[in-house]
Design an enzyme around this catalytic site. Structure first.
Site, mmCIF file in Angstrom:
data_model
loop_
_atom_site.group_PDB
_atom_site.id
_atom_site.type_symbol
_atom_site.label_atom_id
_atom_site.label_comp_id
_atom_site.label_asym_id
_atom_site.label_seq_id
_atom_site.Cartn_x
_atom_site.Cartn_y
_atom_site.Cartn_z
ATOM 1 N N ILE A 57 8.221 33.369 -18.615
ATOM 2 C CA ILE A 57 6.440 33.082 -18.991
ATOM 3 C C ILE A 57 6.278 34.207 -18.615
ATOM 4 O O ILE A 57 4.439 34.411 -19.434
ATOM 5 C CB ILE A 57 7.236 32.548 -18.126
ATOM 6 C CG1 ILE A 57 7.718 31.186 -18.257
ATOM 7 C CG2 ILE A 57 6.004 31.619 -17.787
ATOM 8 C CD1 ILE A 57 8.693 30.304 -17.023
ATOM 9 N N ASP B 296 6.525 44.850 -12.782
ATOM 10 C CA ASP B 296 7.710 44.520 -13.284
ATOM 11 C C ASP B 296 9.161 45.851 -12.525
ATOM 12 O O ASP B 296 8.028 46.623 -12.809
ATOM 13 C CB ASP B 296 8.213 43.888 -15.009
ATOM 14 C CG ASP B 296 9.365 43.007 -15.121
ATOM 15 O OD1 ASP B 296 9.021 41.856 -14.801
ATOM 16 O OD2 ASP B 296 10.505 43.688 -14.580
ATOM 17 N N ASP C 183 8.019 45.984 -7.214
ATOM 18 C CA ASP C 183 8.838 45.159 -6.923
ATOM 19 C C ASP C 183 8.577 44.404 -5.678
ATOM 20 O O ASP C 183 7.997 45.006 -4.508
ATOM 21 C CB ASP C 183 9.851 46.901 -5.849
ATOM 22 C CG ASP C 183 11.342 45.896 -4.692
ATOM 23 O OD1 ASP C 183 11.207 44.608 -5.186
ATOM 24 O OD2 ASP C 183 11.896 46.720 -4.467
ATOM 25 N N VAL C 184 8.342 43.740 -5.773
ATOM 26 C CA VAL C 184 7.357 42.474 -5.230
ATOM 27 C C VAL C 184 8.296 41.944 -3.957
ATOM 28 O O VAL C 184 7.890 41.765 -2.700
ATOM 29 C CB VAL C 184 7.570 40.916 -6.068
ATOM 30 C CG1 VAL C 184 6.983 41.102 -6.838
ATOM 31 C CG2 VAL C 184 9.074 40.084 -5.826
ATOM 32 N N SER D 54 8.232 25.489 -9.646
ATOM 33 C CA SER D 54 9.584 24.320 -10.515
ATOM 34 C C SER D 54 9.386 23.368 -10.476
ATOM 35 O O SER D 54 9.508 22.517 -9.276
ATOM 36 C CB SER D 54 11.316 25.112 -10.845
ATOM 37 O OG SER D 54 12.281 24.045 -10.889
ATOM 38 N N TYR E 182 18.239 27.762 -4.964
ATOM 39 C CA TYR E 182 16.722 27.856 -5.811
ATOM 40 C C TYR E 182 15.925 27.266 -5.301
ATOM 41 O O TYR E 182 14.586 26.515 -5.315
ATOM 42 C CB TYR E 182 17.555 27.971 -7.026
ATOM 43 C CG TYR E 182 16.468 28.171 -7.963
ATOM 44 C CD1 TYR E 182 15.603 29.343 -8.034
ATOM 45 C CD2 TYR E 182 15.641 27.149 -9.038
ATOM 46 C CE1 TYR E 182 15.031 29.639 -9.403
ATOM 47 C CE2 TYR E 182 14.567 26.746 -9.751
ATOM 48 C CZ TYR E 182 14.477 28.070 -10.134
ATOM 49 O OH TYR E 182 13.542 27.736 -10.855
#
Length: 277
Positions: free
Chosen positions: A22, A41, A62-63, A141, A154
């Protein structure tokens, strides 16, 4: 929806997890719309390939490294100018029965799907509120609206993103800063590898979600369901008794989507996410 669409030409848009799926597809769509796009990323090589192809800025990110996340945003602003939109897209999904899930898998999903989104959202507000302008897009989501067996953590992380976004929306009221929460059904990306389709909701293309994100940036709205028909489905589900809504999920096979994922098709992805490659 009324009013003129906002132009994205020369708008600085940042996308986390922008090298694939996405994120990459949204980056391409925004570049076509004339935005200045920066992607971050862990896979810097893939991010740089995409950046070269599309004319974007790619930086390592790196989040889960919060000081590093802040430094990443600082560098984007140094190179491109003040950030007009931040798309918190980075996310991971590790599947198993909840009782079998390892602590490390739980922690990994919470760090990336929740803590990183919170940090990115906070950093964006600090930069945007003084200018009374900006847009935060948090990719959640439909799993954040409905709990599914086989993906308990999740679902919990995506529910956290939905509620976080709702609460932040109230704090931002009148500030000039917009926030959107994107809630797609299953999307055909690496994250969703091995998941079966349901009778009612076939898997989406990443392009479907990218289109919805771009449209939300042009014409801001909070709830961004993909497909849009999910809005009515969700509203209806809140009106009927729980037993009825749960029967409907079983009838369309939605209760089996995560619980019956093909583990062999997900092995490489889950190993990569957990650093076991």
């Amino acid at each position: 929806m009324t009013g003129m669409a906002r132009s994205l030409i020369d708008k600085v848009v940042v996308i986390t997890g922008g090298a694939r799926g996405i994120g990459a597809t949204t980056a391409a769509a925004l570049a076509r719309a004339g935005a200045k796009v920066a992607i971050g990323d862990l896979d810097q090589a893939q991010a740089e390939r995409l950046a070269e192809e599309l004319g974007l800025l790619a930086l390592p990110l790196d989040v889960t490294d919060r000081p590093g996340f802040t430094a990443f945003l600082d560098e984007v602003e140094r190179r491109l100018g003040p950030i007009d939109a931040l798309i918190n897209n980075a996310g991971v999904m590790l599947l198993s029965r909840f009782e079998d899930e390892e602590d490390a898998a739980t922690a990994r999903q919470l760090e990336i799907n929740v803590h990183a989104v919170m940090h990115g959202t906070r950093e964006a507000i600090k930069r945007m509120r003084p200018r009374a302008s900006g847009h935060i897009v948090n990719v959640a989501s439909m799993a954040g609206k409905v709990g599914f067996p086989g993906a308990v953590t999740y679902c919990a992380t995506k529910h956290a993103v939905v509620v976080l976004s709702e609460a932040v929306r109230q704090e931002l009221r009148g500030s000039g800063v917009d926030i959107s929460c994107v809630m797609p059904v299953v999307v055909r990306t690496e994250l969703a590898g091995g998941l079966p389709e349901t009778r009612l909701f076939p898997q989406l293309r990443a392009e479907d979600v990218a289109k919805a994100i771009v449209e939300a940036l042009k014409r801001p709205r909070f709830d961004v369901y993909v497909p849009r028909s999910l809005d009515l489905t969700t509203r209806t589900g809140r009106l009927v008794p729980r037993a009825v809504s749960e029967w409907f999920l079983r009838f369309v096979g939605a209760d089996r989507v995560f619980a019956r994922a093909e583990s062999s098709a997900r092995a490489d992805y889950e190993a990569k996410v957990q650093g076991r490659e």
